[in-house]
Design a protein around this motif. Structure first.
Motif, PDB file in Angstrom:
ATOM      1  N   PRO A   1      52.518 -49.920  61.280  1.00 29.35           N
ATOM      2  CA  PRO A   1      53.146 -49.100  62.308  1.00 29.35           C
ATOM      3  C   PRO A   1      52.402 -47.793  62.597  1.00 29.35           C
ATOM      4  O   PRO A   1      51.412 -47.481  61.942  1.00 29.35           O
ATOM      5  CB  PRO A   1      54.525 -48.816  61.712  1.00 29.35           C
ATOM      6  N   VAL A   2      52.907 -47.071  63.574  1.00 25.29           N
ATOM      7  CA  VAL A   2      52.545 -45.717  63.998  1.00 25.29           C
ATOM      8  C   VAL A   2      51.315 -45.733  64.919  1.00 25.29           C
ATOM      9  O   VAL A   2      50.262 -46.269  64.568  1.00 25.29           O
ATOM     10  CB  VAL A   2      52.323 -44.762  62.809  1.00 25.29           C
ATOM     11  N   SER A   3      51.488 -45.085  66.062  1.00 23.23           N
ATOM     12  CA  SER A   3      50.440 -45.073  67.083  1.00 23.23           C
ATOM     13  C   SER A   3      49.518 -43.865  66.989  1.00 23.23           C
ATOM     14  O   SER A   3      48.368 -43.934  67.420  1.00 23.23           O
ATOM     15  CB  SER A   3      51.073 -45.086  68.478  1.00 23.23           C
ATOM     16  N   ASP A   4      50.006 -42.748  66.449  1.00 23.49           N
ATOM     17  CA  ASP A   4      49.280 -41.489  66.572  1.00 23.49           C
ATOM     18  C   ASP A   4      48.624 -41.061  65.276  1.00 23.49           C
ATOM     19  O   ASP A   4      49.291 -40.923  64.238  1.00 23.49           O
ATOM     20  CB  ASP A   4      50.244 -40.381  67.015  1.00 23.49           C
ATOM     21  N   GLY A   5      47.322 -40.819  65.327  1.00 24.38           N
ATOM     22  CA  GLY A   5      46.600 -40.383  64.144  1.00 24.38           C
ATOM     23  C   GLY A   5      45.299 -39.700  64.516  1.00 24.38           C
ATOM     24  O   GLY A   5      44.923 -39.615  65.691  1.00 24.38           O
ATOM     25  N   ALA A   6      44.610 -39.205  63.504  1.00 23.62           N
ATOM     26  CA  ALA A   6      43.303 -38.577  63.691  1.00 23.62           C
ATOM     27  C   ALA A   6      42.499 -38.762  62.422  1.00 23.62           C
ATOM     28  O   ALA A   6      43.059 -38.836  61.320  1.00 23.62           O
ATOM     29  CB  ALA A   6      43.459 -37.092  64.013  1.00 23.62           C
ATOM     30  N   GLY A   7      41.184 -38.851  62.570  1.00 26.85           N
ATOM     31  CA  GLY A   7      40.357 -39.083  61.401  1.00 26.85           C
ATOM     32  C   GLY A   7      38.889 -38.853  61.645  1.00 26.85           C
ATOM     33  O   GLY A   7      38.478 -38.292  62.670  1.00 26.85           O
TER      34      GLY A   7
ATOM     35  N   VAL B   1      38.699 -40.948  71.294  1.00 22.44           N
ATOM     36  CA  VAL B   1      38.229 -39.737  71.976  1.00 22.44           C
ATOM     37  C   VAL B   1      37.870 -38.709  70.901  1.00 22.44           C
ATOM     38  O   VAL B   1      38.344 -38.783  69.770  1.00 22.44           O
ATOM     39  CB  VAL B   1      39.279 -39.150  72.943  1.00 22.44           C
ATOM     40  N   HIS B   2      37.045 -37.741  71.280  1.00 21.39           N
ATOM     41  CA  HIS B   2      36.682 -36.676  70.361  1.00 21.39           C
ATOM     42  C   HIS B   2      37.837 -35.686  70.210  1.00 21.39           C
ATOM     43  O   HIS B   2      38.549 -35.383  71.163  1.00 21.39           O
ATOM     44  CB  HIS B   2      35.442 -35.933  70.870  1.00 21.39           C
ATOM     45  N   MET B   3      38.009 -35.150  68.999  1.00 18.04           N
ATOM     46  CA  MET B   3      39.034 -34.142  68.742  1.00 18.04           C
ATOM     47  C   MET B   3      38.629 -32.801  69.323  1.00 18.04           C
ATOM     48  O   MET B   3      37.451 -32.440  69.281  1.00 18.04           O
ATOM     49  CB  MET B   3      39.223 -33.959  67.227  1.00 18.04           C
ATOM     50  N   PRO B   4      39.585 -32.020  69.832  1.00 21.02           N
ATOM     51  CA  PRO B   4      39.296 -30.616  70.118  1.00 21.02           C
ATOM     52  C   PRO B   4      38.817 -29.925  68.846  1.00 21.02           C
ATOM     53  O   PRO B   4      39.403 -30.104  67.774  1.00 21.02           O
ATOM     54  CB  PRO B   4      40.649 -30.057  70.585  1.00 21.02           C
ATOM     55  N   THR B   5      37.762 -29.140  68.946  1.00 16.58           N
ATOM     56  CA  THR B   5      37.085 -28.657  67.740  1.00 16.58           C
ATOM     57  C   THR B   5      37.911 -27.671  66.925  1.00 16.58           C
ATOM     58  O   THR B   5      37.686 -27.523  65.716  1.00 16.58           O
ATOM     59  CB  THR B   5      35.750 -27.996  68.109  1.00 16.58           C
ATOM     60  N   HIS B   6      38.867 -26.976  67.544  1.00 16.81           N
ATOM     61  CA  HIS B   6      39.610 -25.938  66.819  1.00 16.81           C
ATOM     62  C   HIS B   6      40.846 -26.485  66.108  1.00 16.81           C
ATOM     63  O   HIS B   6      41.526 -25.727  65.410  1.00 16.81           O
ATOM     64  CB  HIS B   6      40.028 -24.817  67.780  1.00 16.81           C
ATOM     65  N   LEU B   7      41.137 -27.760  66.263  1.00 20.89           N
ATOM     66  CA  LEU B   7      42.357 -28.324  65.685  1.00 20.89           C
ATOM     67  C   LEU B   7      42.107 -28.930  64.310  1.00 20.89           C
ATOM     68  O   LEU B   7      41.030 -29.454  64.015  1.00 20.89           O
ATOM     69  CB  LEU B   7      42.937 -29.401  66.599  1.00 20.89           C
ATOM     70  N   SER B   8      43.137 -28.898  63.476  1.00 20.41           N
ATOM     71  CA  SER B   8      43.127 -29.630  62.209  1.00 20.41           C
ATOM     72  C   SER B   8      43.453 -31.099  62.485  1.00 20.41           C
ATOM     73  O   SER B   8      43.913 -31.447  63.579  1.00 20.41           O
ATOM     74  CB  SER B   8      44.159 -29.044  61.247  1.00 20.41           C
ATOM     75  N   TYR B   9      43.234 -31.949  61.496  1.00 18.15           N
ATOM     76  CA  TYR B   9      43.602 -33.356  61.651  1.00 18.15           C
ATOM     77  C   TYR B   9      45.108 -33.486  61.896  1.00 18.15           C
ATOM     78  O   TYR B   9      45.548 -34.319  62.705  1.00 18.15           O
ATOM     79  CB  TYR B   9      43.219 -34.156  60.407  1.00 18.15           C
ATOM     80  N   GLU B  10      45.897 -32.669  61.196  1.00 19.37           N
ATOM     81  CA  GLU B  10      47.350 -32.745  61.347  1.00 19.37           C
ATOM     82  C   GLU B  10      47.775 -32.393  62.770  1.00 19.37           C
ATOM     83  O   GLU B  10      48.651 -33.036  63.346  1.00 19.37           O
ATOM     84  CB  GLU B  10      48.040 -31.811  60.334  1.00 19.37           C
ATOM     85  N   GLU B  11      47.156 -31.379  63.348  1.00 20.53           N
ATOM     86  CA  GLU B  11      47.474 -30.991  64.722  1.00 20.53           C
ATOM     87  C   GLU B  11      47.009 -32.049  65.715  1.00 20.53           C
ATOM     88  O   GLU B  11      47.740 -32.426  66.638  1.00 20.53           O
ATOM     89  CB  GLU B  11      46.826 -29.640  65.039  1.00 20.53           C
ATOM     90  N   ALA B  12      45.796 -32.540  65.533  1.00 20.54           N
ATOM     91  CA  ALA B  12      45.235 -33.519  66.469  1.00 20.54           C
ATOM     92  C   ALA B  12      46.016 -34.831  66.455  1.00 20.54           C
ATOM     93  O   ALA B  12      46.087 -35.529  67.473  1.00 20.54           O
ATOM     94  CB  ALA B  12      43.771 -33.784  66.128  1.00 20.54           C
ATOM     95  N   ALA B  13      46.615 -35.156  65.315  1.00 14.57           N
ATOM     96  CA  ALA B  13      47.364 -36.411  65.204  1.00 14.57           C
ATOM     97  C   ALA B  13      48.596 -36.432  66.082  1.00 14.57           C
ATOM     98  O   ALA B  13      49.189 -37.496  66.300  1.00 14.57           O
ATOM     99  CB  ALA B  13      47.755 -36.656  63.744  1.00 14.57           C
ATOM    100  N   THR B  14      49.018 -35.294  66.613  1.00 17.34           N
ATOM    101  CA  THR B  14      50.216 -35.246  67.464  1.00 17.34           C
ATOM    102  C   THR B  14      49.921 -35.541  68.928  1.00 17.34           C
ATOM    103  O   THR B  14      50.854 -35.656  69.734  1.00 17.34           O
ATOM    104  CB  THR B  14      50.879 -33.859  67.377  1.00 17.34           C
ATOM    105  N   LEU B  15      48.656 -35.684  69.291  1.00 16.27           N
ATOM    106  CA  LEU B  15      48.285 -35.716  70.707  1.00 16.27           C
ATOM    107  C   LEU B  15      48.409 -37.065  71.421  1.00 16.27           C
ATOM    108  O   LEU B  15      48.761 -37.097  72.610  1.00 16.27           O
ATOM    109  CB  LEU B  15      46.844 -35.210  70.877  1.00 16.27           C
TER     110      LEU B  15
END
Length: 338
Positions: A56-62, A122-136
């Motif tokens: 499950p779960v659609s939103d993440g970052a890594g 997609v590339h992460m915004p550079t100023h965000l943490s993984y935890e913040e980016a995972a919400t997008l």
């Protein structure tokens, strides 16, 4: 590697932590080590209603740890975010695109490693943490699409945006509205949440539990009492009548959620779509192109997603699901993997 797998329905006990081999990449694929994931109401609905076995779960970052021989857009070490619809690049959403949504028919991100097609990242915004980016991927992009996805009338400075509640989409819409120079009016259910919304930039707040005619109240608070140009409609039948009352002539009411349906309210009150002087749009998250546009705006304006004060560990995934279900959160619920 470890991964959470949904087996059947009935309760969050159907989520099982399992061991699996790290997947290998194909020529056009990217292997990502997932560092964080965030939960949406959709994830709860899948966990309590879908019978098919799925991660499950659609939103993440890594982080990219390996790429296929023909991958051009990414290299190892880069920080990335998977797209909600893996096949939706731009234009109109197709039936085929809709089947590529992560965490439903396609395996999601609640695992330590995952392989994605090159065009599914997609590339992460550079100023965000993984935890913040995972919400997008879902909440952030849905809010962006609601405000900027209509080619004929995107959000402009001086517009009024009406948001409902303190869920992920509504909070992102508030942040995007403030960044654009719009006036934001927010409804919520308590004085404590009103204070938090004002801290984030809401010009006016309305307690919908105390004011049953909050749509009319919101309209009166707008400049010249003309109504809101954009209404982020997350309630469904139970709130649509008031959303319509709050809207200006030729406004956009963005249909995002149906919280009132899941709470047992299927009535639309006296709302008559033929009498409404505004448009409506059903928002289905957004495309990769819109995701990249949103990320540029987030980086330029240094917008930081709002995460809940409680961060869950990877092995606390069941608790995170229950926490969101019990509505104990104010901000986005995040699971940190390491």
């Amino acid at each position: 590697m470890k991964q959470w797998v949904l087996h059947g329905t009935g309760s969050f006990d159907c989520l099982k932590l399992e061991e699996a081999p790290i997947p290998e990449v194909g020529d056009h694929e990217v292997l990502v080590k997932i560092h964080a994931a965030s939960l949406n109401y959709r994830d709860l609905m899948i966990a309590t209603s879908q019978s098919e076995k799925v991660i499950p779960v659609s939103d993440g970052a890594g982080e990219v740890v390996s790429i296929g021989s023909r991958v051009k857009r990414f290299r190892t070490g880069q920080r990335v975010i998977p797209t909600f619809f893996q096949g939706f690049i731009s234009g109109a959403l197709t039936q085929e695109d809709s089947l590529s949504a992560l965490g439903a028919l396609a395996d999601g991100v609640l695992r330590e490693y995952a392989v994605f097609p090159e065009n599914g990242l997609v590339h992460m915004p550079t100023h965000l943490s993984y935890e913040e980016a995972a919400t997008l991927p879902c909440a952030g992009l849905t809010a962006w699409n609601a405000l900027y996805g209509s080619g004929s009338r995107p959000l402009r400075a001086g517009d009024t945006v009406l948001t409902q509640g303190t869920g992920g989409v509504s909070i992102f819409a508030l942040q995007f509205g403030v960044a654009a120079g719009a006036e934001v009016i927010s409804t919520t259910s308590s004085e404590e949440k009103e204070a938090k919304l004002r801290h984030l930039g809401a010009r006016h707040t309305i307690n919908y539990k105390e004011d049953q005619e909050w749509g009319q109240t919101a309209k009166k608070k707008t400049l010249d009492q003309r109504g809101a140009d954009f209404v982020i409609e997350v309630g469904g039948p139970g709130t649509l009548e008031q959303s319509s009352k709050a809207a200006a002539i030729d406004a956009q009411v963005a249909i995002v959620g149906r919280i009132s349906v899941n709470a047992g309210n299927r009535e639309t009150g006296n709302w008559n779509p033929h009498g409404a002087l505004h448009g409506t749009r059903r928002i289905m998250v957004g495309s990769q192109l819109q995701f990249e546009e949103m990320n540029r705006a987030i980086e330029i304006n240094k917008i930081r997603p709002i995460t809940d004060e409680r961060i869950f560990g990877f092995e606390e995934a069941r608790e995170a699901f229950q926490y969101l279900w019990d509505q104990k959160h104010f901000r986005k619920v995040v699971i940190k993997f390491a």
